[in-house]
Structure formats: structure tokens, C-alpha cells
Design a protein around this motif. Structure first.
Motif, mmCIF file in Angstrom:
data_model
loop_
_atom_site.group_PDB
_atom_site.id
_atom_site.type_symbol
_atom_site.label_atom_id
_atom_site.label_comp_id
_atom_site.label_asym_id
_atom_site.label_seq_id
_atom_site.Cartn_x
_atom_site.Cartn_y
_atom_site.Cartn_z
ATOM 1 N N ASP A 48 0.848 -1.190 0.000
ATOM 2 C CA ASP A 48 0.000 0.000 0.000
ATOM 3 C C ASP A 48 0.883 1.239 0.000
ATOM 4 O OD1 ASP A 48 -2.281 -1.508 0.037
ATOM 5 O OD2 ASP A 48 -2.631 -1.319 2.193
ATOM 6 N N LEU A 49 0.514 2.212 -0.799
ATOM 7 C CA LEU A 49 1.278 3.452 -0.888
ATOM 8 C C LEU A 49 0.422 4.610 -0.411
ATOM 9 C CD1 LEU A 49 3.778 5.072 -1.856
ATOM 10 C CD2 LEU A 49 2.648 5.243 -4.092
ATOM 11 N N TYR A 50 0.957 5.396 0.505
ATOM 12 C CA TYR A 50 0.295 6.584 1.027
ATOM 13 C C TYR A 50 1.180 7.794 0.718
ATOM 14 C CZ TYR A 50 -1.872 2.939 3.967
ATOM 15 O OH TYR A 50 -2.498 1.812 4.429
ATOM 16 N N ASN A 51 0.579 8.960 0.560
ATOM 17 C CA ASN A 51 1.405 10.150 0.384
ATOM 18 C C ASN A 51 0.780 11.363 1.045
ATOM 19 O OD1 ASN A 51 -0.417 11.152 -1.914
ATOM 20 N ND2 ASN A 51 0.425 9.260 -2.751
ATOM 21 N N ARG A 52 1.650 12.248 1.468
ATOM 22 C CA ARG A 52 1.261 13.480 2.147
ATOM 23 C C ARG A 52 2.219 14.589 1.740
ATOM 24 N NH1 ARG A 52 -3.056 11.707 4.002
ATOM 25 N NH2 ARG A 52 -3.705 11.739 6.184
ATOM 26 N N GLU A 53 1.769 15.816 1.885
ATOM 27 C CA GLU A 53 2.649 16.970 1.772
ATOM 28 C C GLU A 53 2.580 17.743 3.079
ATOM 29 O OE1 GLU A 53 1.970 19.450 -1.557
ATOM 30 O OE2 GLU A 53 2.322 17.877 -3.046
ATOM 31 N N TYR A 54 3.746 18.157 3.585
ATOM 32 C CA TYR A 54 3.821 18.871 4.848
ATOM 33 C C TYR A 54 4.552 20.196 4.660
ATOM 34 C CZ TYR A 54 2.435 14.455 6.950
ATOM 35 O OH TYR A 54 1.746 13.312 7.275
ATOM 36 N N ASP A 55 4.025 21.216 5.295
ATOM 37 C CA ASP A 55 4.655 22.531 5.276
ATOM 38 C C ASP A 55 5.562 22.637 6.492
ATOM 39 O OD1 ASP A 55 5.402 25.145 5.156
ATOM 40 O OD2 ASP A 55 3.375 25.976 5.126
ATOM 41 N N LEU A 56 6.879 22.696 6.263
ATOM 42 C CA LEU A 56 7.848 22.809 7.355
ATOM 43 C C LEU A 56 8.313 24.238 7.553
ATOM 44 C CD1 LEU A 56 10.045 19.651 6.663
ATOM 45 C CD2 LEU A 56 7.945 19.858 7.997
ATOM 46 N N GLY A 57 7.630 25.166 6.922
ATOM 47 C CA GLY A 57 8.008 26.565 7.066
ATOM 48 C C GLY A 57 9.007 26.974 6.003
ATOM 49 N N HIS A 58 10.202 26.404 6.041
ATOM 50 C CA HIS A 58 11.245 26.744 5.084
ATOM 51 C C HIS A 58 11.165 25.891 3.830
ATOM 52 C CE1 HIS A 58 12.734 23.294 7.304
ATOM 53 N NE2 HIS A 58 13.680 23.102 6.392
ATOM 54 N N MET A 59 10.297 24.883 3.824
ATOM 55 C CA MET A 59 10.202 23.998 2.673
ATOM 56 C C MET A 59 8.916 23.189 2.768
ATOM 57 S SD MET A 59 12.911 21.023 3.866
ATOM 58 C CE MET A 59 12.507 19.921 2.514
ATOM 59 N N THR A 60 8.525 22.613 1.648
ATOM 60 C CA THR A 60 7.413 21.673 1.610
ATOM 61 C C THR A 60 7.988 20.274 1.423
ATOM 62 O OG1 THR A 60 5.873 23.281 0.672
ATOM 63 C CG2 THR A 60 5.323 20.954 0.398
ATOM 64 N N LEU A 61 7.644 19.390 2.319
ATOM 65 C CA LEU A 61 8.164 18.023 2.278
ATOM 66 C C LEU A 61 7.080 17.088 1.759
ATOM 67 C CD1 LEU A 61 10.414 15.983 3.024
ATOM 68 C CD2 LEU A 61 9.313 15.771 5.265
ATOM 69 N N LYS A 62 7.399 16.367 0.700
ATOM 70 C CA LYS A 62 6.495 15.371 0.150
ATOM 71 C C LYS A 62 6.927 14.002 0.677
ATOM 72 C CE LYS A 62 5.829 18.088 -4.051
ATOM 73 N NZ LYS A 62 5.951 18.113 -5.542
ATOM 74 N N VAL A 63 6.027 13.333 1.367
ATOM 75 C CA VAL A 63 6.352 12.055 2.004
ATOM 76 C C VAL A 63 5.538 10.943 1.360
ATOM 77 C CG1 VAL A 63 6.437 10.772 4.163
ATOM 78 C CG2 VAL A 63 6.813 13.241 4.178
ATOM 79 N N ASP A 64 6.223 9.928 0.862
ATOM 80 C CA ASP A 64 5.587 8.715 0.369
ATOM 81 C C ASP A 64 5.856 7.612 1.384
ATOM 82 O OD1 ASP A 64 4.960 10.036 -2.067
ATOM 83 O OD2 ASP A 64 6.989 9.618 -2.781
ATOM 84 N N ILE A 65 4.812 6.983 1.882
ATOM 85 C CA ILE A 65 4.938 5.918 2.872
ATOM 86 C C ILE A 65 4.513 4.609 2.217
ATOM 87 C CG2 ILE A 65 4.228 5.082 5.138
ATOM 88 C CD1 ILE A 65 3.598 7.946 5.919
ATOM 89 N N LEU A 66 5.433 3.668 2.156
ATOM 90 C CA LEU A 66 5.164 2.395 1.503
ATOM 91 C C LEU A 66 5.067 1.294 2.554
ATOM 92 C CD1 LEU A 66 4.794 1.052 -1.266
ATOM 93 C CD2 LEU A 66 7.248 0.591 -1.267
ATOM 94 N N ASP A 67 3.878 0.723 2.673
ATOM 95 C CA ASP A 67 3.620 -0.379 3.601
ATOM 96 C C ASP A 67 3.794 -1.683 2.839
ATOM 97 O OD1 ASP A 67 2.853 -1.906 5.724
ATOM 98 O OD2 ASP A 67 0.720 -1.378 5.630
ATOM 99 N N THR A 68 4.688 -2.533 3.302
ATOM 100 C CA THR A 68 5.050 -3.731 2.540
ATOM 101 C C THR A 68 4.495 -5.003 3.173
ATOM 102 O OG1 THR A 68 7.123 -4.034 3.752
ATOM 103 C CG2 THR A 68 7.181 -2.621 1.797
ATOM 104 N N ALA A 69 4.589 -6.088 2.425
ATOM 105 C CA ALA A 69 4.124 -7.385 2.909
ATOM 106 C C ALA A 69 5.017 -7.872 4.044
ATOM 107 C CB ALA A 69 4.124 -8.396 1.767
ATOM 108 N N GLY A 70 4.415 -8.567 4.989
ATOM 109 C CA GLY A 70 5.179 -9.077 6.116
ATOM 110 C C GLY A 70 5.859 -10.404 5.842
ATOM 111 N N ASP A 71 5.461 -11.073 4.770
ATOM 112 C CA ASP A 71 6.096 -12.349 4.452
ATOM 113 C C ASP A 71 7.093 -12.152 3.316
ATOM 114 O OD1 ASP A 71 4.597 -12.228 2.052
ATOM 115 O OD2 ASP A 71 2.912 -13.227 3.033
ATOM 116 N N MET A 72 7.661 -13.239 2.862
ATOM 117 C CA MET A 72 8.719 -13.181 1.848
ATOM 118 C C MET A 72 8.234 -13.692 0.496
ATOM 119 S SD MET A 72 11.064 -11.952 3.746
ATOM 120 C CE MET A 72 12.540 -12.140 2.765
ATOM 121 N N GLN A 73 6.939 -13.561 0.212
ATOM 122 C CA GLN A 73 6.383 -14.113 -1.016
ATOM 123 C C GLN A 73 6.694 -13.264 -2.246
ATOM 124 O OE1 GLN A 73 2.215 -15.051 -0.740
ATOM 125 N NE2 GLN A 73 2.410 -15.923 1.313
ATOM 126 N N PHE A 74 7.125 -12.024 -2.038
ATOM 127 C CA PHE A 74 7.332 -11.132 -3.168
ATOM 128 C C PHE A 74 8.755 -10.562 -3.128
ATOM 129 C CE2 PHE A 74 2.962 -10.925 -1.605
ATOM 130 C CZ PHE A 74 2.263 -11.367 -2.729
#
Length: 260
Positions: A48-74
Motif C-alpha cells: 500500500d502506498l500513502y502520500n502526504r505533503e507537509y509545510d515545514l516553514g522553510h520547505m514543503t516536504l512530500k512524504v511517500d509511505i510504503l507499507d510492505t508485505a510481512g512475508d517473503m512471497q514477493f
């Protein structure tokens, strides 16, 4: 576009990959952070892929969060995730000794695939802290000894958390900013991430609630009650050697944790 030109948007993007065994609470940590919600139902994750943008004042940070499988099938998918990450969250359950062995294996995969592994921000989180009064199998001292004594100098932090009781969840994600030198270490509890936009991706199609950590700023009009369709994984595939070089340049000079 000339691949040798570093753009501001490239520099401001962070791709966080979450690794760990099945059932340790990786998805629960993400949901608690992004939507301030928790469910006890277990759903096996493929990716699953999630994304957000955050305002840190001096910059905008784009964060992609990748949730991966817990097993070794892939294995191919897992190698791609490791190769394109800017930071790693390794999650184990304090109630399960095998789950610690699993993140040790994950770290070995990172060390084998990434020559810059000592420069990559890594947070090692022991979830299910709410269960330690009745069932703890892994003392945090054992994890700290493994990280700070047996491994080389890393840009790393060890902590315990509870997605269920919302303990240290915000601290996990603030830690990535300090380890990456995006935020100073002395950032107070009220500082840090201020959400700029509300892009939230999940295959389950759930509603999007505002996370407690974020203070949302006005942005482009969108329907905040409806989740967008899941995005493709082309975002991850666009990673290149240029991206890795930018990561090294951005992280050079940052402090590394001292090995005890």
C-alpha cells in the motif's frame, strides 16, 4: 528535463519504506499516524502506498509511505522497495521474539543492497507496548545492544510504541526528520509537521480523517471525505541513480549515532 539538474521538488521528497514480519502492526502504525484511528482486525498487506505533503516553514516536504508485505512471497517487489527508499521503519512486536529476528533479516537485506546504508535514516520500533504488562518477550535493552554494539555506526533510533494506545507514534515520524537533518533535534512537541494537503491512498477505500499531529493549511479544493483511487507504483519506479546521489548529498555531514 536534464537528469543532471536537481530540482527543489526532488530534494523535498522522502520515500519511507516500512518493513517487518506479519502481524507486528505496520499498517496500524500508519493508520494511527495518518488518520488517528485503530482497528484490531488483521488484514494481510501486499503493498500500500500513502502520500502526504507537509509545510515545514522553510520547505514543503512530500512524504511517500510504503507499507510492505510481512512475508517473503514477493522478493522482487521487496528488493525494489529497498533499492528506492530514502528511509526505513523496521517494526517488530515486543511480544514476539521471532519478529525481532525478522527485522534483523530485513536489515541484512538493506546492508546487502544499499552501499549507503550507514547514511540512511532508520527507526527500529517495537510495537504493542500496551501488552507488555502481561506479555513481553523482547526487552528494549536487547534491541539497543544489537543496534548500538553489534552493528556499524548508523543513523538510527530505537524506540517502543503502541498503535492501539497512540504511544510514540508521532515521535517515530518526527525522528525521521531529525535523523535526516530536515528538522533540528531540539524541535519542540508543537513543531514539526504541518499538513499541507490531504492525499491519502489505501486500497480499502476508507474515509480520511485529519491526523492529530497535522495542522492543515488551506490548499487546493478537494473532497476531504472521499479517498482518491489508489495510485500506481510508477512513482517508486521513477527512482534512479540521480535520486540516490541527491540523497547522499542531502544527508552528507549529518550526525551519525555513536556506537556505545
Amino acid at each position: 528535463m536534464n537528469n543532471n539538474v536537481t530540482t527543489m521538488s526532488d530534494y523535498e521528497r522522502m520515500r519511507l519504506v516500512i518493513l517487518g514480519g506479519p502481524g507486528v502492526g505496520k499498517s496500524s502504525i500508519i493508520k494511527r499516524f495518518l488518520t488517528n484511528t485503530y482497528t484490531s482486525k488483521y488484514r494481510s498487506t501486499i503493498e500500500d502506498l500513502y502520500n502526504r505533503e507537509y509545510d515545514l516553514g522553510h520547505m514543503t516536504l512530500k512524504v511517500d509511505i510504503l507499507d510492505t508485505a510481512g512475508d517473503m512471497q514477493f522478493p522482487a517487489m521487496r528488493r525494489l522497495c529497498i533499492a528506492t527508499a530514502h528511509a526505513f521503519l523496521l517494526v517488530y512486536a515486543v511480544t514476539s521474539s521471532p519478529s525481532l529476528d525478522c527485522i534483523k533479516q530485513c536489515f541484512e537485506e538493506i546492508r546487502e543492497q544499499r552501499g549507503d546504508f550507514q547514511e540512511i535514516p532508520i527507526v527500529i520500533a517495537g510495537n504493542k507496548l500496551d501488552l507488555t504488562s502481561t506479555h513481553r518477550e523482547i526487552p528494549i535493552e536487547d534491541v539497543s545492544e544489537w543496534v548500538y554494539c553489534e552493528l556499524p555506526k548508523l543513523r538510527v533510533k530505537v524506540l517502543e510504541c503502541s498503535a492501539k494506545d497512540d504511544i510514540n507514534i508521532k515521535e517515530i515520524f518526527r525522528t525521521f526528520l531529525t535523523l535526516s537533518r530536515i528538522l533540528p533535534r531540539e524541535t519542540d512537541e508543537q513543531g514539526g509537521l504541518k499538513r499541507r494537503s490531504s492525499a491519502y491512498v489505501n486500497k480499502g477505500g476508507r474515509r480520511n480523517a485529519s491526523p492529530a499531529l497535522d495542522k492543515e493549511k488551506p490548499g487546493p479544493s478537494d473532497n476531504k471525505d472521499t479517498l482518491p483511487k489508489p495510485r500506481s507504483r510508477s512513482l517508486i519506479r521513477r527512482a534512479s541513480r540521480k535520486t540516490k546521489q541527491q540523497l547522499r548529498d542531502a544527508q552528507s555531514g549529518a550526525e551519525e549515532c555513536n556506537v556505545s
